[in-house]
Design an enzyme around this catalytic site. Structure first.
Site, PDB file in Angstrom:
ATOM      1  CB  THR A  46      -0.929   0.008   1.225  1.00 59.81           C
ATOM      2  OG1 THR A  46      -0.131  -0.054   2.420  1.00 59.81           O
ATOM      3  CG2 THR A  46      -1.876  -1.182   1.182  1.00 59.81           C
ATOM      4  CE1 TYR A  47       1.459   7.996  -1.416  1.00 65.60           C
ATOM      5  CE2 TYR A  47       1.286   8.271   0.964  1.00 65.60           C
ATOM      6  CZ  TYR A  47       1.647   8.755  -0.288  1.00 65.60           C
ATOM      7  OH  TYR A  47       2.208  10.007  -0.381  1.00 65.60           O
ATOM      8  N   PRO A  48       3.290   4.094   0.514  1.00 65.80           N
ATOM      9  CG  PRO A  48       5.228   4.380  -0.756  1.00 65.80           C
ATOM     10  CD  PRO A  48       3.735   4.269  -0.880  1.00 65.80           C
ATOM     11  CG  HIS A  51      -1.698   8.367   3.380  1.00 65.28           C
ATOM     12  ND1 HIS A  51      -2.413   8.268   2.209  1.00 65.28           N
ATOM     13  CD2 HIS A  51      -1.059   9.560   3.331  1.00 65.28           C
ATOM     14  CE1 HIS A  51      -2.207   9.348   1.477  1.00 65.28           C
ATOM     15  NE2 HIS A  51      -1.391  10.152   2.136  1.00 65.28           N
TER      16      HIS A  51
END
Length: 609
Positions: free
Chosen positions: A209-211, A264
């Site tokens: 997923t988004y880092p 996030h």
């Protein structure tokens, strides 16, 4: 986004979509509850103030210090930035603490006590009447000897036995900083290397997923979709298949808490099966670190019995401790990777002893040296940036920086962001004010300031080489978000501050030591600096334009021979067929060797040979 809307002169209504979780259910929920963009206007102004501030702060102070240092003959750029210089200050403070450390001795008494159930190893606990340091270490050898003589072979009694079961849940999933720290400690990857690897796994392979997340929590939707993620992990990393089979998705870890998600969620594997994807060795290492951390969420907690036994010997206190694992839980996934607590070895299980009397059999004095605080390494620097407030002395400023992260459970008084920290450390690593190298006793390379770095930090105001400026700005940005201040107010404050700082630099200069300084042979005042010109590198006087002397570069040193003879070789036998003039050998652009006949003598000719 608001900058773009302003730039295109948008007047249409705008709603803001707040998506922290890319699961379909969560996105649909967010789509159904969009909010007017006007609600976020003050947040935009706060962010704009910080953006303008960082630019003004960095541009003006970097230029001021660099130009004044060049007057002294310093050839490099002296970068000043709100976050970068604060990190440099942390490195410098730790470097000086090591250099200034005064080695002292302290004394530890360890004894063996004999009871009916067996022997117990215990350490002496200094009393308030003993000579101790700030860590409660016994500092007097005379005291140590007196305690030894007073207690050796004397009667002793067990005064208290306390056993507590300590439960420890699996660690939270990674955010970028904790992943970078783990990769640095275990594999020696730089923060920038880790960012590139995890970005590739996210962007190219779609496996993570988004880092660039600062959060370590997940939503209920992630919990509901855990089986699909675990199946994808088993396909991508078959070596984790057995661990996945032994997991229990009915267990719900505290990480699944949507109320703690910020912009996030934590970094976890996606539902994509990577069985057909070829990963580089480093990519696979990073993927498996993230995957194993996710799998561990579905294992029970590990449990240890922590036992403490208090012993009295002639009025002196001794303590024995022991840790016994009763349930391995999630730690079964990390066999050999978790460092056990240091403790004295015991001949018996302390949980089984009773309050009784016995005798001290032996009492040894261990003379030890104090050690300086450890140098920073990349992993500890990243950790320091997420907890920078603890390095601020002013309690009000410290609280202001901590308040900035009040809604983020993963950080407390941080400087920089997940997206910028790797770049900041990369820039510092290339700064001549910092040296990075291998040192005995460290698994990672240590970061220290050079002599020039120490001088530079010494001449900077305290609020710049500490996180104080970030804390002060956090207060002013909060005032903007509350509607009590404006961007113009902040910029006006910053203009006044910078004017004072630059006036001080102009007046006092930059006292920095220049090693191997080359004095200009013409004016005898300035220093020669290596510069890059139209035809390559050359050496020029830093008093230009007062002194216009310059010399060609000869393997990193100025060539003081006759410049015309050394750079223009006129042929005595070769002549241009176009104009008839003697050919001249000149250096070519971009270091491509030499060109002959670029200019004929005495006429202008464009023939090249």
């Amino acid at each position: 986004i608001d900058e773009i809307l302003t730039h295109v002169n948008n007047h249409k209504s705008v709603e803001r979509l707040l998506v922290a979780d890319l699961n379909v259910k969560a996105v649909r929920k967010s789509l159904a509850s969009m909010r007017p963009n006007s609600e976020f206007a003050l947040m935009t102004q706060s962010a704009l103030a910080r953006s303008i501030g960082d630019q003004l702060f960095g541009y003006n102070l970097t230029r001021a210090f660099t130009l004044k240092a060049k007057e002294k003959g310093y050839a490099n750029v002296l970068n000043v930035g709100r976050v970068q210089t604060a990190v440099l200050g942390l490195i410098n403070t730790r470097t000086l603490a090591n250099f200034d450390h005064s080695e002292r001795f302290y004394y530890v008494l360890s004894g063996v006590f004999s009871f009916s159930t067996g022997c117990i190893n215990a350490k002496h606990i200094p009393s308030d009447d003993d000579n101790t340091d700030e860590k409660n270490h016994l500092t007097s050898e005379l005291d140590a000897v007196m305690i030894q003589e007073h207690s050796l072979n004397q009667a002793a009694s067990i005064t208290d036995i306390n056993t507590k079961a300590e439960s420890k849940s699996a660690p939270l999933p990674f955010n970028l900083s904790t992943l970078q720290q783990t990769c640095a400690k275990q594999h020696g990857y730089s923060a920038d290397d880790t960012l590139k690897l995890v970005q590739s796994l996210y962007e190219t392979h779609k496996l993570l997923t988004y880092p660039r997340s600062d959060c370590r929590y997940l939503s209920d939707e992630h919990y509901a979709g855990a089986d699909d993620v675990l199946a994808a992990i088993a396909g991508t990393s078959p070596e984790l298949s057995t661990a996945i089979e032994d997991s229990d998705t009915k267990l719900k870890h505290k990480a699944f808490n949507g109320s703690k998600i910020t912009a996030h969620h934590a970094i976890i594997p996606t539902e994509k099966n990577g069985v057909s994807i070829t990963l580089s060795p480093k990519e696979r290492i990073v993927y498996e670190l993230v995957a194993k951390r996710f799998v561990a969420l579905f294992y029970p907690a590990s449990v240890r019995d922590k036992t403490r036994v208090d012993i009295d010997c002639q009025g002196r206190a001794f303590v024995a401790t022991q840790s016994n694992m009763t349930a391995q839980g999630w730690e079964v996934l990390y066999r050999g990777e978790i460092e056990e607590e240091s403790e004295s070895s015991q001949e018996l299980d302390l949980r089984e002893v009773n309050k009784t009397t016995g005798t001290n059999q032996s009492l040894d004095i261990d003379k030890k040296k104090t050690t300086p605080p450890k140098y920073f390494v990349e992993s500890s620097l990243l950790a320091a940036m997420t907890r920078a407030a603890k390095f601020i002395e002013d309690p009000l400023l410290r609280a202001a920086l901590e308040n900035k992260d009040k809604d983020n459970a993963s950080e407390s008084g941080s400087i920089g962001t997940e997206a910028t920290r790797a770049a900041i450390l990369k820039k510092l690593a290339n700064n001549p004010l910092v040296t990075i190298g291998i040192e005995k006793g460290y698994k990672e390379k240590v970061w220290k300031t050079t002599e020039q770095g120490q001088e530079f930090c010494a001449l900077l105001p305290k609020e710049i080489v500490a996180p104080d400026t970030s804390a002060l700005w956090a207060q002013k940005q909060q005032a903007i978000r509350d509607g009590d201040s404006t961007v113009n107010d902040f910029v006006s404050y910053l203009d006044d501050y910078l004017a004072q700082r630059i006036a001080d630099v102009k007046t006092n200069g930059v006292p920095i030591t220049i090693k191997n300084k080359i004095t200009c042979p013409k004016c005898q005042v300035g220093a020669l600096l290596k510069r890059k010109g139209k035809y390559g590198f050359f050496w020029g006087c830093n008093c230009y334009p007062t002194c216009k002397s310059h010399y060609p570069d000869d393997n990193g040193k100025p060539n003081f021979a006759d410049k015309k003879q050394s750079t223009l070789a006129v042929s005595a036998s070769e002549f241009c067929k176009q104009c008839g003039s003697a050919l001249i050998r000149r250096p070519a652009k971009k270091n491509r060797g030499v060109l002959v006949g670029l200019l004929g003598l005495p006429k202008v000719c464009h023939s090249i040979f």
